[in-house]
Motif scaffolding. Sequence first.
Motif, PDB file in Angstrom:
ATOM      1  N   ILE A  40       6.548  10.206  -1.145  1.00  0.00           N
ATOM      2  CA  ILE A  40       5.131  10.044  -1.486  1.00  0.00           C
ATOM      3  C   ILE A  40       4.532   8.800  -0.830  1.00  0.00           C
ATOM      4  O   ILE A  40       3.420   8.844  -0.298  1.00  0.00           O
ATOM      5  CB  ILE A  40       4.964   9.987  -3.019  1.00  0.00           C
ATOM      6  CG1 ILE A  40       5.297  11.353  -3.620  1.00  0.00           C
ATOM      7  CG2 ILE A  40       3.546   9.568  -3.401  1.00  0.00           C
ATOM      8  CD1 ILE A  40       5.359  11.371  -5.129  1.00  0.00           C
ATOM      9  N   PHE A  41       5.270   7.690  -0.851  1.00  0.00           N
ATOM     10  CA  PHE A  41       4.742   6.432  -0.313  1.00  0.00           C
ATOM     11  C   PHE A  41       5.238   6.154   1.104  1.00  0.00           C
ATOM     12  O   PHE A  41       4.622   5.353   1.816  1.00  0.00           O
ATOM     13  CB  PHE A  41       5.127   5.265  -1.225  1.00  0.00           C
ATOM     14  CG  PHE A  41       4.497   5.329  -2.588  1.00  0.00           C
ATOM     15  CD1 PHE A  41       3.219   4.850  -2.813  1.00  0.00           C
ATOM     16  CD2 PHE A  41       5.178   5.903  -3.651  1.00  0.00           C
ATOM     17  CE1 PHE A  41       2.640   4.924  -4.055  1.00  0.00           C
ATOM     18  CE2 PHE A  41       4.610   5.976  -4.907  1.00  0.00           C
ATOM     19  CZ  PHE A  41       3.331   5.482  -5.115  1.00  0.00           C
ATOM     20  N   GLY A  42       6.347   6.788   1.491  1.00  0.00           N
ATOM     21  CA  GLY A  42       6.926   6.539   2.806  1.00  0.00           C
ATOM     22  C   GLY A  42       8.076   5.546   2.716  1.00  0.00           C
ATOM     23  O   GLY A  42       7.954   4.497   2.076  1.00  0.00           O
TER      24      GLY A  42
ATOM     25  N   TYR B  72      16.380  -0.979 -13.625  1.00  0.00           N
ATOM     26  CA  TYR B  72      15.804  -1.160 -12.297  1.00  0.00           C
ATOM     27  C   TYR B  72      14.275  -1.179 -12.385  1.00  0.00           C
ATOM     28  O   TYR B  72      13.674  -0.570 -13.265  1.00  0.00           O
ATOM     29  CB  TYR B  72      16.214  -0.025 -11.357  1.00  0.00           C
ATOM     30  CG  TYR B  72      17.702   0.142 -11.198  1.00  0.00           C
ATOM     31  CD1 TYR B  72      18.407  -0.590 -10.249  1.00  0.00           C
ATOM     32  CD2 TYR B  72      18.405   1.039 -11.994  1.00  0.00           C
ATOM     33  CE1 TYR B  72      19.778  -0.439 -10.100  1.00  0.00           C
ATOM     34  CE2 TYR B  72      19.773   1.202 -11.858  1.00  0.00           C
ATOM     35  CZ  TYR B  72      20.452   0.466 -10.911  1.00  0.00           C
ATOM     36  OH  TYR B  72      21.798   0.623 -10.774  1.00  0.00           O
ATOM     37  N   ILE B  73      13.680  -1.873 -11.449  1.00  0.00           N
ATOM     38  CA  ILE B  73      12.235  -1.786 -11.234  1.00  0.00           C
ATOM     39  C   ILE B  73      12.043  -1.500  -9.748  1.00  0.00           C
ATOM     40  O   ILE B  73      12.284  -2.374  -8.899  1.00  0.00           O
ATOM     41  CB  ILE B  73      11.499  -3.070 -11.633  1.00  0.00           C
ATOM     42  CG1 ILE B  73      11.762  -3.402 -13.107  1.00  0.00           C
ATOM     43  CG2 ILE B  73       9.993  -2.918 -11.390  1.00  0.00           C
ATOM     44  CD1 ILE B  73      11.271  -4.767 -13.520  1.00  0.00           C
ATOM     45  N   VAL B  74      11.678  -0.272  -9.429  1.00  0.00           N
ATOM     46  CA  VAL B  74      11.512   0.145  -8.033  1.00  0.00           C
ATOM     47  C   VAL B  74      10.102  -0.223  -7.579  1.00  0.00           C
ATOM     48  O   VAL B  74       9.117   0.073  -8.267  1.00  0.00           O
ATOM     49  CB  VAL B  74      11.755   1.658  -7.888  1.00  0.00           C
ATOM     50  CG1 VAL B  74      11.477   2.106  -6.462  1.00  0.00           C
ATOM     51  CG2 VAL B  74      13.194   1.994  -8.273  1.00  0.00           C
ATOM     52  N   MET B  75      10.003  -0.857  -6.427  1.00  0.00           N
ATOM     53  CA  MET B  75       8.725  -1.387  -5.939  1.00  0.00           C
ATOM     54  C   MET B  75       8.412  -0.822  -4.560  1.00  0.00           C
ATOM     55  O   MET B  75       9.215  -0.924  -3.634  1.00  0.00           O
ATOM     56  CB  MET B  75       8.789  -2.910  -5.875  1.00  0.00           C
ATOM     57  CG  MET B  75       7.525  -3.592  -5.410  1.00  0.00           C
ATOM     58  SD  MET B  75       7.795  -5.386  -5.269  1.00  0.00           S
ATOM     59  CE  MET B  75       6.176  -5.923  -4.715  1.00  0.00           C
ATOM     60  N   PHE B  76       7.231  -0.207  -4.448  1.00  0.00           N
ATOM     61  CA  PHE B  76       6.724   0.319  -3.177  1.00  0.00           C
ATOM     62  C   PHE B  76       5.318  -0.217  -2.927  1.00  0.00           C
ATOM     63  O   PHE B  76       4.591  -0.538  -3.873  1.00  0.00           O
ATOM     64  CB  PHE B  76       6.673   1.849  -3.194  1.00  0.00           C
ATOM     65  CG  PHE B  76       7.956   2.523  -2.808  1.00  0.00           C
ATOM     66  CD1 PHE B  76       8.128   3.075  -1.559  1.00  0.00           C
ATOM     67  CD2 PHE B  76       9.013   2.608  -3.719  1.00  0.00           C
ATOM     68  CE1 PHE B  76       9.317   3.696  -1.201  1.00  0.00           C
ATOM     69  CE2 PHE B  76      10.202   3.231  -3.384  1.00  0.00           C
ATOM     70  CZ  PHE B  76      10.351   3.778  -2.117  1.00  0.00           C
TER      71      PHE B  76
END
Length: 621
Positions: free
Chosen positions: A217-219, A247-251
């Motif tokens: 979705i974000f690449g 976890y904290i996934v960051m995009f």
Amino acid sequence: MHKLTAHDAETQSLDLVADNIAKLTALFPEILTEGADGGKRVDFEALRELLGTAVEDKEERYNFTWHGKAQARRLAQTPSTGTLRPCPAESKHWDSTQNLFIEGDNLEVLKLLQKSYHQRVKMIYIDPPYNTGKDFIYPDNYRDNIANYLELTGQTGEDGRKLAANPETSGRYHTHWLNMMYPRLKLARNLLRDDGVIFISIDDTEVANLRKLCDEIFGEENFIASIIWQKRTSPDMRTTFSEGHEYIVMFSKKQEATLSFNKLPITDEQRARYKNPDNDPRGVWVSSDFTAQGYRPNQMYKIVTPGGATYDPPDGKCWKNIEAVFLQQVQDGRFWFGSDGNGVPRRKNYLNETDGRIPWTWWTNQEVGHSQEAKQEVNQIFDQAEVFSTPKPVRLIERMLQITTFEDSVILDFFSGSAATAHAVMALNAEDGGNRKFIMVQLPEPTDKPDYPTIADIGKERIRRAGEKILTDKGGIINLDVGFKVFKLDSTNIKPWDVGFDDLETSLPLFADSLKDDRSNDDVLYEILLKYGLDLSLPITTHTLAGKTVYSIGMGALVVCLDKAITLDTVEGIAKLKDELQPEDSLMRVVFRDSGFADDVVKVNAVQILKQAGIEDVRSV
């Protein structure tokens, strides 16, 4: 909404499919063709020829898929037929606040926000269901999600359907979760600014799938970090292998050179490490290693210390700077060679030249809080235990805000829960004088708490209490927005046109007014704001013109009159209002109730009067 013709209104949110086609044909106009029904269609063969070898049509290729993915993609593109109804009675500081709390299915709410908040959100934080088999998975209905939402929450029928968990025994354990998350993340991306970021809390159950989902979705190029949050203070001795982290996934929206992050303040512990053993006039400092990995010929030289010792770069390394830069910094007193002048060269880093520390991916509970702290925060605010079982600590969300937001940023959380994100926004604003605004979205999921029947009720009350506590702690003298406007998802205010030929004669009188009888002018007004893509927190001024109520939004950018029996006196008053308000670029849009004119003569003449005043955009609902 349209040019003064009856019963033909835009009752849907932004049509993302039409928007995608428009963008595609703007790049490649030759791919647009005409279908058998006379409608515009995309010629994929023409597009394939234009793209040449960039098209992949083999069945075996790297991809991430699951049962229902195509349907989930279509769901994200299907416009919503709902609206957001204002609830001033449940709000706080309705007339002045710029914060929003929206109660409803977040999928439909995200669709409705597509126009008003397109590319306006700086940071999104969500704490979605972790799909552990106990938490709720939003059961989307692909036919009519508004009707599905009203049924689920007991607003239609007697009791509504029960909200269901997603047990592993269903056989579609990950599929349900992916189908729930995909359209929501797809829509959320549209709301982010180009320099915007999203943080998503998750655990081991779905972290692998979440990474793949966000890559799509974000690449992949926009992946920033997978942060480890130490959520516990000690091991759980009742388990074989105690989980101590999430976890904290960051995009990011776009990984560009313009994307930058704020540094974090120096901690007291770090500040204590700064010393000044050589009485350097620049003040206290800490030293750092002067070597770098790799081999660079112009950074391979011998260093002779003031005490006469000599040093070459260690194997596999070089010095950080070329010799000329090193010698200049030595002359400036920026190097430390030990108390005897014979130590390994180390560069000084001065406290007064440090603008903060770079964030890293290990967030300890000492720095950002833990699960028990989060529960205690909620218990203290409500003065009772176990109001909400799975909150996140305010300090954890504040860390995300510190790294990525500005003082006037918009922050969105569409799995709001107990509204910890709103609490964190207000707390940070109080700390640094910022004016960040929050948008909270929460499904009114039932609880077993008599005082707070739904999770949305818990969130609203937390914001009320947390805001007052922050003001009290600060002495009550700071300029801080602790209010919020409440909106609730519902079906459109406009009657559906579903009259059959057989009952046309008897049904036509019911459609003399296109607006539903049980809806207020305020309900319709905010639906108009959504359709025009205007901020729901914009100030609204009320005028009385020839006995009729006229709303002015955004200093005259939009003027709305929804009263009945409108005469030309009211229309002429609106024309004069343009000169008084002087909207930006002299553009004013005017909306009337379609059945609101005293007669057809007034309706026809209204357009001409407003046109003479330079108002070209005149519509009705």
